[in-house]
Scaffold this active site. Structure first.
Site, PDB file in Angstrom:
ATOM      1  N   GLU A 106       0.603  -1.310  -0.033  1.00 22.63           N
ATOM      2  CA  GLU A 106       0.131   0.173  -0.037  1.00 22.63           C
ATOM      3  C   GLU A 106       0.974   1.187   0.012  1.00 22.63           C
ATOM      4  O   GLU A 106       1.818   1.209   0.336  1.00 22.63           O
ATOM      5  CB  GLU A 106      -0.843   0.074   1.321  1.00 22.63           C
ATOM      6  N   CYS A 119       3.191   8.335   1.472  1.00 23.49           N
ATOM      7  CA  CYS A 119       3.801   7.268   2.481  1.00 23.49           C
ATOM      8  C   CYS A 119       3.762   6.034   1.721  1.00 23.49           C
ATOM      9  O   CYS A 119       3.008   5.517   1.269  1.00 23.49           O
ATOM     10  CB  CYS A 119       2.689   7.056   3.576  1.00 23.49           C
ATOM     11  N   CYS A 126       5.539  -7.383   7.079  1.00 26.76           N
ATOM     12  CA  CYS A 126       6.768  -6.967   7.973  1.00 26.76           C
ATOM     13  C   CYS A 126       7.055  -7.959   9.021  1.00 26.76           C
ATOM     14  O   CYS A 126       6.148  -8.782   9.453  1.00 26.76           O
ATOM     15  CB  CYS A 126       5.916  -5.510   8.840  1.00 26.76           C
ATOM     16  N   CYS A 130       5.000  -6.225  15.621  1.00 26.89           N
ATOM     17  CA  CYS A 130       4.464  -5.420  16.605  1.00 26.89           C
ATOM     18  C   CYS A 130       2.874  -5.849  16.792  1.00 26.89           C
ATOM     19  O   CYS A 130       2.277  -5.895  15.646  1.00 26.89           O
ATOM     20  CB  CYS A 130       4.498  -3.871  16.455  1.00 26.89           C
ATOM     21  N   CYS A 133      -0.174  -3.592  15.157  1.00 31.21           N
ATOM     22  CA  CYS A 133      -0.087  -3.193  13.894  1.00 31.21           C
ATOM     23  C   CYS A 133      -0.354  -4.140  13.022  1.00 31.21           C
ATOM     24  O   CYS A 133      -0.145  -5.365  12.790  1.00 31.21           O
ATOM     25  CB  CYS A 133       1.602  -2.889  13.626  1.00 31.21           C
ATOM     26  N   GLY A 181       6.026  -2.631   6.175  1.00 36.99           N
ATOM     27  CA  GLY A 181       7.664  -2.965   6.409  1.00 36.99           C
ATOM     28  C   GLY A 181       8.375  -2.161   7.304  1.00 36.99           C
ATOM     29  O   GLY A 181       8.052  -1.024   7.620  1.00 36.99           O
ATOM     30  N   GLU A 182       9.636  -2.729   7.570  1.00 38.58           N
ATOM     31  CA  GLU A 182      10.557  -1.971   8.417  1.00 38.58           C
ATOM     32  C   GLU A 182      11.570  -1.455   7.297  1.00 38.58           C
ATOM     33  O   GLU A 182      12.460  -2.337   6.824  1.00 38.58           O
ATOM     34  CB  GLU A 182      11.136  -2.663   9.272  1.00 38.58           C
ATOM     35  N   SER A 238      10.252   4.805  15.851  1.00 38.27           N
ATOM     36  CA  SER A 238       8.868   4.280  16.375  1.00 38.27           C
ATOM     37  C   SER A 238       8.997   3.639  17.583  1.00 38.27           C
ATOM     38  O   SER A 238       9.448   2.450  17.847  1.00 38.27           O
ATOM     39  CB  SER A 238       8.181   3.081  15.637  1.00 38.27           C
ATOM     40  N   LEU A 239       8.842   4.418  18.890  1.00 37.38           N
ATOM     41  CA  LEU A 239       9.244   4.018  20.079  1.00 37.38           C
ATOM     42  C   LEU A 239       7.996   3.317  20.734  1.00 37.38           C
ATOM     43  O   LEU A 239       8.302   2.203  21.267  1.00 37.38           O
ATOM     44  CB  LEU A 239       9.712   5.185  20.924  1.00 37.38           C
ATOM     45  N   HIS A 240       6.927   4.267  20.965  1.00 40.03           N
ATOM     46  CA  HIS A 240       5.642   3.634  21.484  1.00 40.03           C
ATOM     47  C   HIS A 240       5.654   3.322  23.009  1.00 40.03           C
ATOM     48  O   HIS A 240       4.760   2.852  23.529  1.00 40.03           O
ATOM     49  CB  HIS A 240       5.237   2.335  20.769  1.00 40.03           C
ATOM     50  N   CYS A 357      -1.547   1.319   8.084  1.00 43.16           N
ATOM     51  CA  CYS A 357      -1.026   0.316   7.210  1.00 43.16           C
ATOM     52  C   CYS A 357      -1.219  -0.772   7.234  1.00 43.16           C
ATOM     53  O   CYS A 357      -1.141  -1.387   8.189  1.00 43.16           O
ATOM     54  CB  CYS A 357       0.694   0.857   7.291  1.00 43.16           C
TER      55      CYS A 357
END
Length: 392
Positions: A106, A119, A126, A130, A133, A181-182, A238-240, A357
């Site tokens: 996407e 984006c 991925c 996580c 996600c 993805g990362e 991306s800490l979260h 995403c």
């Protein structure tokens, strides 16, 4: 909820067809001469490609007899649009793309009064696992080639130039690697994509370095490699969660590279560039939005060259995770700002079009090919990140 393994090394898949965007300029010129054409034809092809021209009939500076052969050999169609979804009066457009092997990815194009941002995805699925996600829970199908990543930005630039987004013809100004993805687990191809985004026309899109954001969950060796490369792109982490105990659960890579290691690598990037990095923090109801965690995050970042971008979670269908209520969001912002940490709340565009995403791909299936991956085993320690071996 199924717990997936961390996967850095993408499964081997059939390579996409050779594409001009995967080649250096010298390699492209050599490929053209192999087809019996003068080397400068490669530069003409690049000019058309980065301008979003896909119809050989419009490439009138190429010999009519050679157009089909040249485009078939060096400009194969790698991204087929499956469907578009629009929101915000058409100013946000999400596109589901089918790749040559049936994998789905996407991209999202967002038009604002002063800029247009796309984006883009760097992997199909991925491997970072996580749990909140949609993409992370789909598993990793494969890395995208550089041309497959670049093609998403080229398509967005063409959509803007052709006036497909309300507001008339315009220019793509920003690219963020925050799709599926990362990015830093596919380092070599993302790095090649950065070159294409930053190289002036006609051999690239000519974007400013500060207008390109590379996001990561914290692949520390790759952050340090990006620092060494000397690019002044924007880094987003991306800490979260501010504490290792919670982050181990929300962002499983934390079991390999903890909060302090990730922030130390980001600090080094900031020292070299002189620019703030962004801390991405998805606010999840009753999970990471407590006032004490805001205070902990504030103490952690107060003396760092960092900016916090709070993201009200965009829930996925059937998920137990939900967005923080507005009062909790406001208190979190207030506490961070009181600690002296610059803080903003991300514009939640696209919430009515499966905006998170991975949602659009997870809900779709094309010609019998599912969009989600079969989970694969995690890698052993020491395997190179973003290794070239899987795609060439």
């Amino acid at each position: 909820m199924t717990v997936l393994p961390l996967v850095f090394d993408a499964p081997r898949r059939t390579k996409p067809p050779r594409h001009l965007a995967d080649l250096t300029r010298e390699e492209a010129r050599a490929a053209v001469t192999e087809l019996g054409q003068p080397a400068f034809r490669a530069d003409q092809l690049a000019r058309h490609y980065f301008a979003g021209v896909t119809d050989p009939a419009l490439m009138t500076d190429l010999p009519a007899a050679a157009r089909d052969d040249l485009t078939a050999a060096l400009l194969p169609g790698l991204l087929t649009p499956v469907r578009h979804q629009s929101a915000d009066g058409g100013r946000t457009r999400k596109t589901l793309w089918r790749l040559h092997d049936g994998a789905l990815v996407e991209s999202v194009l967002m038009r604002y009064p002063e800029r247009a941002t796309v984006c883009i995805s760097s992997q199909a699925g991925c491997g970072m696992a996580c749990p909140f996600c949609a993409t992370g829970q789909s598993g990793l199908t494969r890395n995208l080639s550089a041309a497959e990543i670049i093609g998403q930005a080229v398509a967005a630039a063409a959509a803007m130039a052709n006036g497909e987004i309300p507001g008339g013809p315009g220019r793509l100004s920003n690219v963020v690697f925050m799709g599926m993805g990362e990015p830093l687990a596919n380092y070599a191809r993302v790095r090649k994509t950065l070159d294409a985004l930053l190289t002036p026309a006609p051999h690239g899109l000519g974007l400013a370095q500060r207008s390109v954001t590379v996001s990561t969950v914290g692949v520390v060796p790759a952050i340090r490699k990006l620092t060494e490369e000397g690019l002044n792109v924007t880094l987003a982490v991306s800490l979260h969660a501010p504490d290792d105990e919670l982050r181990d659960t929300l962002v499983p890579i934390n079991t390999r590279f903890n909060v302090e290691e990730v922030l130390s690598a980001a600090d080094d990037f900031a020292r070299r560039t002189g620019r703030r990095y962004s801390i991405e923090y998805a606010l999840i109801r009753d999970v990471n939005d407590q006032p004490f965690r805001a205070d902990l995050l504030g103490r952690l970042l107060a003396k760092r060259l960092a900016h916090v971008n709070l993201i009200p979670l965009n829930p996925t269908p059937g998920s137990k995770w939900d967005a923080s209520p507005l009062p909790a969001q406001r208190e979190f912002v207030a506490r961070l700002r009181a600690a002296g940490v610059p803080t903003t709340v991300r514009d939640t565009r696209g919430s009515d079009i499966d905006g998170a995403c991975g949602q659009l791909a997870a809900a779709d299936q094309v010609e019998g090919v599912p969009s989600i991956a079969v989970p694969v085993p995690g890698i052993e320690e020491g395997v190179a990140l973003g290794a070239e071996s899987d795609q060439g």
